[in-house]
Design a protein around this motif. Structure first.
Motif, PDB file in Angstrom:
ATOM      1  N   GLU A  30       0.674  -1.744  -0.303  1.00 29.39           N
ATOM      2  CA  GLU A  30      -0.365   0.105  -0.214  1.00 29.39           C
ATOM      3  C   GLU A  30       0.948   1.199  -0.144  1.00 29.39           C
ATOM      4  N   ARG A  31       1.798   0.753   0.562  1.00 24.78           N
ATOM      5  CA  ARG A  31       3.004   2.349   0.641  1.00 24.78           C
ATOM      6  C   ARG A  31       3.410   2.874  -1.226  1.00 24.78           C
ATOM      7  N   ARG A  32       3.879   2.050  -0.993  1.00 28.71           N
ATOM      8  CA  ARG A  32       3.875   1.875  -2.554  1.00 28.71           C
ATOM      9  C   ARG A  32       3.175   2.205  -3.726  1.00 28.71           C
ATOM     10  N   LEU A  33       1.983   2.004  -3.378  1.00 32.98           N
ATOM     11  CA  LEU A  33       0.579   2.218  -4.035  1.00 32.98           C
ATOM     12  C   LEU A  33       0.760   3.782  -3.951  1.00 32.98           C
ATOM     13  N   TRP A  34       0.688   4.524  -2.852  1.00 29.01           N
ATOM     14  CA  TRP A  34       0.518   5.703  -2.298  1.00 29.01           C
ATOM     15  C   TRP A  34       1.632   6.618  -2.994  1.00 29.01           C
ATOM     16  N   GLN A  35       3.022   5.995  -2.473  1.00 28.64           N
ATOM     17  CA  GLN A  35       3.933   6.562  -3.746  1.00 28.64           C
ATOM     18  C   GLN A  35       3.599   6.680  -4.939  1.00 28.64           C
ATOM     19  N   PHE A  36       2.690   5.392  -5.961  1.00 29.49           N
ATOM     20  CA  PHE A  36       2.386   5.441  -7.013  1.00 29.49           C
ATOM     21  C   PHE A  36       1.785   7.087  -6.615  1.00 29.49           C
ATOM     22  N   ASP A  37       0.847   6.604  -6.099  1.00 31.99           N
ATOM     23  CA  ASP A  37      -0.096   7.669  -5.989  1.00 31.99           C
ATOM     24  C   ASP A  37       0.256   9.276  -6.435  1.00 31.99           C
ATOM     25  N   GLY A  38       0.998   9.738  -5.439  1.00 30.45           N
ATOM     26  CA  GLY A  38       1.902  10.787  -5.441  1.00 30.45           C
ATOM     27  C   GLY A  38       2.876  11.690  -6.580  1.00 30.45           C
ATOM     28  N   SER A  39       3.261  10.384  -7.296  1.00 31.42           N
ATOM     29  CA  SER A  39       3.648  10.764  -8.763  1.00 31.42           C
ATOM     30  C   SER A  39       3.059  11.247  -9.554  1.00 31.42           C
ATOM     31  N   ILE A  40       1.139  10.151  -9.811  1.00 28.46           N
ATOM     32  CA  ILE A  40       0.598  10.620 -10.503  1.00 28.46           C
ATOM     33  C   ILE A  40       0.130  11.883 -10.495  1.00 28.46           C
ATOM     34  N   ALA A  41      -0.192  12.222  -8.745  1.00 28.99           N
ATOM     35  CA  ALA A  41      -0.955  13.392  -8.471  1.00 28.99           C
ATOM     36  C   ALA A  41       0.338  14.477  -8.453  1.00 28.99           C
ATOM     37  N   GLU A  42       1.562  14.670  -8.779  1.00 29.76           N
ATOM     38  CA  GLU A  42       2.446  15.295  -9.565  1.00 29.76           C
ATOM     39  C   GLU A  42       2.413  15.662 -10.573  1.00 29.76           C
ATOM     40  N   ILE A  43       2.020  14.800 -11.572  1.00 25.04           N
ATOM     41  CA  ILE A  43       2.284  15.403 -12.850  1.00 25.04           C
ATOM     42  C   ILE A  43       0.702  15.637 -13.448  1.00 25.04           C
ATOM     43  N   ASP A  44      -0.299  15.112 -12.669  1.00 22.70           N
ATOM     44  CA  ASP A  44      -1.848  16.024 -12.699  1.00 22.70           C
ATOM     45  C   ASP A  44      -1.709  17.644 -12.632  1.00 22.70           C
ATOM     46  N   GLU A  45      -1.026  17.662 -11.392  1.00 25.06           N
ATOM     47  CA  GLU A  45      -0.167  19.263 -10.552  1.00 25.06           C
ATOM     48  C   GLU A  45       0.249  20.424 -11.536  1.00 25.06           C
ATOM     49  N   SER A  46       1.192  19.206 -12.658  1.00 25.98           N
ATOM     50  CA  SER A  46       1.682  20.053 -13.298  1.00 25.98           C
ATOM     51  C   SER A  46       0.544  20.482 -14.553  1.00 25.98           C
ATOM     52  N   PHE A  47       0.060  20.142 -14.610  1.00 30.49           N
ATOM     53  CA  PHE A  47      -1.705  20.433 -15.930  1.00 30.49           C
ATOM     54  C   PHE A  47      -1.883  20.831 -15.302  1.00 30.49           C
ATOM     55  N   VAL A  48      -2.205  21.290 -13.744  1.00 28.54           N
ATOM     56  CA  VAL A  48      -3.227  22.591 -13.603  1.00 28.54           C
ATOM     57  C   VAL A  48      -3.255  23.533 -12.995  1.00 28.54           C
ATOM     58  N   THR A  49      -1.623  23.512 -12.461  1.00 31.73           N
ATOM     59  CA  THR A  49      -1.138  25.139 -11.363  1.00 31.73           C
ATOM     60  C   THR A  49      -0.197  25.875 -12.711  1.00 31.73           C
ATOM     61  N   ARG A  50      -1.010  26.641 -13.008  1.00 26.45           N
ATOM     62  CA  ARG A  50       0.310  27.602 -14.261  1.00 26.45           C
ATOM     63  C   ARG A  50       1.536  28.082 -13.202  1.00 26.45           C
ATOM     64  N   THR A  51       2.818  27.060 -13.363  1.00 26.03           N
ATOM     65  CA  THR A  51       3.945  27.796 -12.991  1.00 26.03           C
ATOM     66  C   THR A  51       5.042  28.865 -13.490  1.00 26.03           C
ATOM     67  N   GLY A  52       4.144  28.845 -14.959  1.00 28.01           N
ATOM     68  CA  GLY A  52       4.861  29.500 -15.921  1.00 28.01           C
ATOM     69  C   GLY A  52       5.883  29.366 -16.716  1.00 28.01           C
ATOM     70  N   SER A  53       6.553  27.607 -16.074  1.00 30.57           N
ATOM     71  CA  SER A  53       6.791  26.658 -17.486  1.00 30.57           C
ATOM     72  C   SER A  53       6.070  25.895 -17.915  1.00 30.57           C
ATOM     73  N   THR A  54       6.481  26.392 -19.226  1.00 34.20           N
ATOM     74  CA  THR A  54       5.558  25.396 -20.656  1.00 34.20           C
ATOM     75  C   THR A  54       5.736  23.601 -19.534  1.00 34.20           C
ATOM     76  N   VAL A  55       4.177  23.182 -20.294  1.00 36.29           N
ATOM     77  CA  VAL A  55       4.591  21.990 -19.775  1.00 36.29           C
ATOM     78  C   VAL A  55       4.057  21.586 -21.190  1.00 36.29           C
ATOM     79  N   ILE A  56       4.485  20.411 -22.003  1.00 38.87           N
ATOM     80  CA  ILE A  56       3.829  19.824 -22.394  1.00 38.87           C
ATOM     81  C   ILE A  56       2.817  18.371 -22.155  1.00 38.87           C
ATOM     82  N   VAL A  57       1.552  19.067 -23.457  1.00 42.10           N
ATOM     83  CA  VAL A  57       0.499  18.493 -23.303  1.00 42.10           C
ATOM     84  C   VAL A  57       0.656  17.065 -24.404  1.00 42.10           C
ATOM     85  N   SER A  58       1.648  15.448 -23.952  1.00 41.96           N
ATOM     86  CA  SER A  58       0.862  15.031 -24.618  1.00 41.96           C
ATOM     87  C   SER A  58       1.139  13.955 -23.886  1.00 41.96           C
TER      88      SER A  58
END
Lengths: 71, 892
Positions: free
Chosen positions: B463-491
Motif C-alpha cells: 500500500e505504501r508503494r501504491l501511495w508513493q505512486f499515487d503521489g507521483s501521478i498527482a504531481e504530474i496532474d498538478e503540473s497540468f493544473v497549476t500554472r507555474t510559468g514554465s511550459t508544460v507539454i501536453v502529450s
C-alpha cells in the motif's frame, strides 16, 4: 524585593504619566519617550534651562524631524 | 581650602537637605569656586592624589580639610544617596586632562578605566559613588544614541550642558566625543564637539532652579487659564500638579522649570482634548457569550436539531446538479434542515454571488465532456484525455475507462481526440488500461481483510508503494493544473512513457505476488524472496532490486516477531501454524526439554532461518526460567543488510540467531558448574566405581528388591534438569543387570568349599577364570573407557540435545559391548548358561548331572561363545575381539 521593585516601577510610571500630561497641558511638544529621557537627564543633574535651550536649538536645526519625533 | 563645612546630618533641617538634593547649594558651591580657582592655577595638570585621603570613619561628618573636598562630596552623596553631582571638578579635571588638548580621542571605556584605576585603591564608598556616576554617564550615552538628539547637533548640547556647573557633563561630553561608535562619520564634528566641551566648562552662568519661582510661574499660568475662561484646562493643570506633588518626585521643580522653558504658548494652543489622546485607546471589551445570547437567544425552535449534510446526490448524471447549474446563481442554496428558514431573513445569498459572464458557464458546461450524450464519438482535448488517464491510474473513477468487478480496466470507445486517429487513440487507451488493471488488482488486494498481522503487514508494504505512486501521478496532474510559468507539454504519448517508468516496479511486484490469487502472509514473503534471489542472480539493475527489497523488509520483520519472542522469552503466540508448537503443556519438568514443545518442520518457513537452533534457544530460555534465571539476556535486533544478496541475507540471519544464543551458553555453564551439574557427574561416577558391584553382591543375598529400588531412585531422584538429559535411559540399571549374573556366579563359585573333589575343583577354577575374565572385560575394557569418553563428550556438548544424545549413545555402546543386544541372543543365552554352571556345580550332588558333564558343557559353551564373539568382532566392536581372544585362551 520584587514587590518593592514592582511598586517602584509602578510609581515611576505614574510619575511619567502625570508629567506627560502636564507637559501636554503646557504644550511643550514632547512625546513620552523624549520626556522620559529629559527627566532622566534632569534627575542626573542637567540644568533644565540649559536643556530646554538645547532642545529649542535642535528643533530649530531640524524642523523636518519635528513631526516625526514630537520634539 | 577653607570651606566651612558643617557636618551634614541626614536628619538635618529640610532646606539644607533640599539644597543638597538639588546639588547646588552647600558643599558644591564653595567647591566650585575653589576649584575654578584651582583650574586656573594649575591648568589641566591633575594632581589628584593629594586630595584623596579618604577618612573612612567619617561618613556624615565630612572631613573638613583641604584635601577632602572630593571625598566630602562623595561622602555626602553616599550619606544622602544624592546624585553624582557631588563629584566635583576634581574628577572632571582628571578626566579632562586625558583628552582634548592632546587631540586624542579616548573612548568611554578608556575614561572609565582611567578613573577606576585611579580610585581602585580607595574604599567601597568611593566606588559606589563612581558606580552611580557611570550609570549617569551611560544614561547620557543612551541619550546620545537616541534619534531625538542626533549626534551632529550634540555640539550644541555640549555647549549648553557644559556651561552649567555639573562636572559630569564634562564626562558626558568626553564620552560622546570620545567614542567612535557613537559618531563615526565626521571627525570634524568630533573636534567641534570637543572644543565645545572644553569651552563649556569654563562658562557656567545658568542659575539654579528656584522652586518657588517655578511654583509661582505655574500658578500664574493657571490664573491666566482661568481668566481666559479655560476653567477645565486650569483645573486639569492644577490637579496634575497636585498629583505630582503627592508623588514626591525629587527633581520636580527642575522638571517643571524645564517644561516652562519649553512650553509653547499654552494659553493659546493647548487643547484639553489632546489629553485624551494621550490615553492609550482601550480596546473594546471582548465579546462575551452573555452578550451574544442577550442579543440573539439560541432558543428558537429547531436550532438544536440535527443537521443532515450531504443529502444532495453527487452523481454527475443527477438532475439536481443540472438544475443548479442552469439556474441563476443568486438563488439561495436549498437547505433541507429546518433552520434554513431563518437564513434568508438573516442574509441574502445574492450578496455573496459573483458576477459571471454567461459564456463562462457555457465554457464550463462544454468542458464537462462526459455529459455529452449521444451515439457519436465525442471529441475531447488531449489535456482532458490525459487527466482522465491520470484519474484512472490513481484508482478514481474516470469517464474514459471502466473497471469491472475483477478489477480489470477497460477503455471506453466513446471518445477520441482530434489529433490522432480513432484506432491509434484507442490503442493508447488500451495500453493505459492494461497498466490500470495491474494497479487496480494491487489496490483490490490491499483492501482485503486479513486477520493475521503478517498478511496485514504485507498489504501495508504494498500500500505504501501504491501511495508513493499515487503521489507521483498527482504531481504530474498538478503540473497540468497549476500554472507555474514554465511550459508544460501536453502529450499523451509522453505521459505513456512516464507512466510506464513509474509503474514498472509496481507491475514487477504484481507479477511476483499475483494479487488475483489472494496470496498474503508467508506465501507473499516466499514469493518475494524468490524474486529477490532471482533478481540478484539475473543481475538486474539496482532500482528494481532495491524496490523489491524495500517491499520485503517490513513484512519480514513482522514475520520474525514470533521467532524473536520465542528466542527472547520462550513464549509462543497462539498460532497453530507456527513450526514451534506447544506439545504437552503440563508435562513433568524432567521431560520438559523433549516433551513440552515440538518442532514441526514447515516448508513455508523461511529457508534461511535455522529453526532447530531457534527451537533450542527458546527451550533453553524456558529452562533457565525454571531454574530461576530471569530475563538475563538483552534482545538482539535483526538488522537486515543494506543491499540484498542471498548469501549476505542468509548469513546475516544466521549470525543474528547465533547472537541470540546466549541462553544456551548460560544453560551449559549452569550444567557444568552448578549443583545440578554436579549431580550429573556424580551419577556418572557411580557407574564405574565399586558401587554397582557392591549393589550386585548385596542383592545376591538380600534380594534385589532393595537394590532395584535404589537404582530407580538414582534415576528418578536426580534433579529434573539431569533427568532431561538422561531421559528414559537408566544406565545404572543396565550395567547392574549386566554385572549381576557375573557376581552371582562368582559368589556361588567362591562359596563352593575347597574340600571337594579335584575335578569339581578344576571346573570351579575354570568357571572362576571365566567369570573373572568377563568381569575384567566389563569393568576395564568396557566401562572405563566408555564412561571416560562419555564424560568428555558431555563436557563438550553444546546443548541439552547433544548431551542427551551422548547419554543415549553411552547406553547403546554399553549394551553393545556388554553383549546385551538382542541380535546377539544366541551368544548371550550361551553366556547365561555358562553363568548358570556354577550354580549347577554347587548342586551337583543333588542332581544326576556329573561334574564331567558340566565340564563338557562348559567347554562346549565356551567354544561357542568364543567363536561367536570372534565372528562378530570381525565386523563389530574392537573390544569384542579382545574378549574373544581372552576367552580363547580358556578353550585350549
Amino acid at each position: 524585593m520584587p514587590a518593592a521593585d514592582d511598586s517602584k516601577r509602578k510609581a515611576a510610571r505614574e510619575t511619567i504619566d502625570i508629567l506627560h500630561e502636564i507637559s501636554t497641558l503646557l504644550n511643550t511638544h514632547l512625546d513620552r519617550q523624549s520626556l522620559s529621557y529629559c527627566v532622566s537627564l534632569i534627575e542626573n543633574g542637567v540644568n533644565p534651562e540649559a536643556l530646554a535651550n538645547v532642545i529649542k536649538d535642535l528643533r530649530q536645526h531640524n524642523p523636518q524631524q519635528r513631526s516625526d519625533n514630537g520634539l | 581650602m577653607p570651606m566651612g563645612h558643617k557636618p551634614l546630618d541626614p536628619a538635618a533641617s529640610t532646606p539644607r537637605y533640599q539644597e543638597h538634593r538639588t546639588g547646588l547649594a552647600g558643599a558644591a558651591a564653595p567647591f566650585r569656586a575653589g576649584s575654578m580657582a584651582r583650574n586656573r592655577d594649575t591648568g589641566n595638570a591633575a594632581s589628584p592624589t593629594s586630595h584623596l585621603s579618604f577618612d573612612a570613619t567619617s561618613k556624615t561628618e565630612c572631613g573638613i580639610s583641604q584635601s577632602s573636598s572630593l571625598t566630602a562630596g562623595a561622602a555626602n552623596m553616599m550619606a544622602h544617596s544624592v546624585r553624582p553631582n557631588a563629584l566635583t571638578d576634581e574628577l572632571v579635571e582628571i578626566i579632562s586632562g586625558f583628552s582634548v588638548e592632546n587631540d586624542k580621542s579616548i573612548t568611554v571605556e578608556e575614561q572609565k578605566d582611567a578613573v577606576m584605576q585611579f580610585y581602585s585603591s580607595e574604599c567601597q564608598e568611593v566606588k559606589l559613588s563612581l558606580k552611580i556616576f557611570y550609570r549617569w554617564v551611560n544614561t547620557a550615552w543612551e541619550l546620545a544614541k537616541s534619534p531625538i538628539l542626533p549626534l551632529w547637533t550634540l555640539c550644541k548640547l555640549q555647549e549648553s550642558l557644559s556651561t552649567s556647573l555639573y562636572p559630569p557633563n564634562r564626562v558626558v561630553v568626553s564620552a560622546f566625543t570620545g567614542s567612535k561608535t557613537v559618531h563615526q562619520k565626521d571627525a570634524r564634528q568630533f573636534k567641534l564637539l570637543r572644543d565645545c566641551a572644553s569651552k563649556g566648562l569654563r562658562n557656567q552662568h545658568y542659575a539654579r532652579v528656584n522652586q518657588f519661582d517655578v511654583a509661582s510661574r505655574l500658578d500664574g499660568l493657571i490664573e491666566k487659564f482661568r481668566i481666559l475662561n479655560n476653567e477645565p484646562l486650569a483645573d486639569a493643570l492644577q490637579n496634575r500638579l497636585n498629583e505630582l506633588r503627592d508623588q514626591g518626585t525629587k527633581s520636580a521643580p527642575e522638571i517643571l522649570s524645564f517644561f516652562l522653558h519649553l512650553s509653547d504658548k499654552p494659553v493659546e494652543k493647548t487643547r484639553l482634548a489632546d489629553l485624551e489622546l494621550l490615553k492609550p485607546s482601550v480596546p473594546p471589551p471582548p465579546l462575551t457569550w452573555a452578550e451574544i445570547i442577550a442579543d440573539d437567544p439560541l432558543n428558537e425552535e429547531g436550532v438544536w436539531d440535527e443537521v443532515e449534510f450531504g443529502t444532495g446526490s453527487n452523481s454527475e448524471e443527477s438532475v439536481s446538479f443540472d438544475e443548479e447549474q442552469s439556474s441563476d446563481d443568486s438563488t439561495p442554496p436549498s437547505n433541507p434542515t429546518q433552520d434554513a428558514r431563518n437564513l434568508p431573513e438573516l442574509y441574502d445569498a445574492s450578496d455573496a454571488a459573483l458576477e459571471m459572464a454567461r459564456n463562462t458557464m457555457d465554457e464550463i458546461t462544454q468542458a464537462q465532456f462526459w455529459r455529452q450524450s449521444g451515439s457519436e464519438i465525442v471529441v475531447i482535448t488531449e489535456l482532458q484525455a490525459i487527466r482522465e488517464v491520470l484519474l484512472m491510474l490513481r484508482g478514481i473513477p474516470s469517464s474514459l475507462f471502466q473497471v469491472d468487478k475483477y478489477d480489470k480496466v477497460h477503455s471506453l470507445r466513446a471518445y477520441r481526440i482530434a489529433q490522432t486517429s480513432r484506432s491509434a487513440f484507442h490503442d493508447i487507451l488500451d495500453g493505459f488500461a492494461r497498466t490500470g488493471t495491474i494497479l487496480a488488482q494491487l489496490r483490490g488486494w490491499t483492501k482485503q481483510r486479513y486477520e493475521q498481522v503478517l498478511p496485514q503487514a504485507c498489504q501495508a508494504s504494498v500500500e505504501r508503494r501504491l501511495w508513493q505512486f499515487d503521489g507521483s501521478i498527482a504531481e504530474i496532474d498538478e503540473s497540468f493544473v497549476t500554472r507555474t510559468g514554465s511550459t508544460v507539454i501536453v502529450s499523451i504519448l509522453e505521459l505513456e512513457n512516464r507512466v510506464q517508468y513509474l509503474t514498472e516496479p509496481l507491475s514487477s511486484v504484481a507479477t511476483t505476488i499475483q494479487p488475483d490469487r489472494h496470496t498474503a502472509g508467508l506465501d507473499f514473503l516466499n514469493r518475494l524472496y524468490e524474486r529477490l534471489c532471482y533478481l540478484t542472480m539475473e543481475g538486474s539493475d539496482g532500482t528494481t532490486l532495491s524496490y523489491h527489497y524495500a517491499l520485503y523488509q517490513k513484512p519480514f520483520e513482522v514475520y520474525l516477531r514470533p521467532i524473536v519472542r520465542w528466542m527472547q522469552s520462550g513464549k509462543l503466540l497462539d498460532n497453530p501454524h507456527s513450526p514451534i508448537r506447544l506439545a504437552d503443556q503440563h508435562c513433568d519438568l524432567g521431560r520438559m526439554w523433549s516433551d513440552r514443545f515440538k518442532l514441526v518442520p514447515n516448508e513455508l518457513e523461511h529457508p534461511a532461518i535455522p529453526m532447530r537452533k531457534v527451537f533450542i534457544i527458546g527451550k533453553c530460555v524456558r529452562m533457565l526460567e525454571e531454574l530461576g534465571y530471569n530475563n538475563m539476556h538483552p534482545a538482539v535486533d535483526f538488522r537486515p543488510p543494506a543491499e540484498f544478496s542471498k548469501e549476505r541475507f542468509e548469513a546475516v540471519i544466521n549470525r543474528w540467531v547465533d547472537s541470540c544464543a546466549a541462553p544456551v551458553i548460560t544453560l551449559q555453564e549452569h550444567l557444568r558448574n552448578s549443583a545440578h551439574g554436579q549431580a550429573l557427574w556424580k551419577s556418572l561416577d557411580l557407574l564405574d566405581g565399586p558401587y554397582l558391584s557392591e549393589l550386585a553382591i548385596r542383592s545376591i543375598d538380600g534380594g534385589d528388591r532393595y537394590v532395584l529400588a535404589e537404582l530407580t531412585r538414582i534415576r528418578t531422584g536426580a534433579p529434573w534438569l539431569i533427568r532431561n538429559i538422561m531421559r528414559e535411559h537408566n544406565v545404572h540399571l543396565c550395567i547392574y543387570n549386566a554385572l549381576l549374573p557375573l557376581y552371582r556366579a562368582k559368589t556361588t563359585l567362591q562359596r563352593l568349599s575347597a574340600s571337594t573333589r579335584s575335578d569339581k575343583l578344576a571346573l570351579r577354577q575354570r568357571l572362576l577364570w571365566f567369570v573373572d575374565t568377563l568381569l575384567t572385560y566389563m569393568t576395564m575394557d568396557v566401562l572405563k573407557p566408555t564412561l571416560l569418553q562419555a564424560r568428555t563428550r558431555l563436557r563438550q556438548a553444546t546443548d541439552i540435545d547433544a548431551m542427551a544424545t551422548v547419554f543415549a549413545q553411552l547406553v547403546t555402546r554399553l549394551e553393545t559391548q556388554l553383549l546385551l543386544q538382542t541380535t546377539l541372543r544366541p551368544i548371550t543365552t550361551a553366556m547365561a548358561s555358562l553363568l548358570d554352571l556354577p550354580l549347577a556345580l554347587s548342586h551337583v550332588w543333588e542332581t544326576d548331572v556329573t561334574v564331567d558333564e558340566l565340564g563338557n558343557e562348559y567347554v562346549r559353551l565356551l567354544t561357542f561363545v568364543t567363536h561367536g564373539i570372534q565372528s562378530i568382532s570381525r565386523d563389530g566392536e574392537q573390544t569384542w575381539g579382545l574378549l574373544a581372544e581372552k576367552l580363547g585362551w580358556g578353550c585350549t
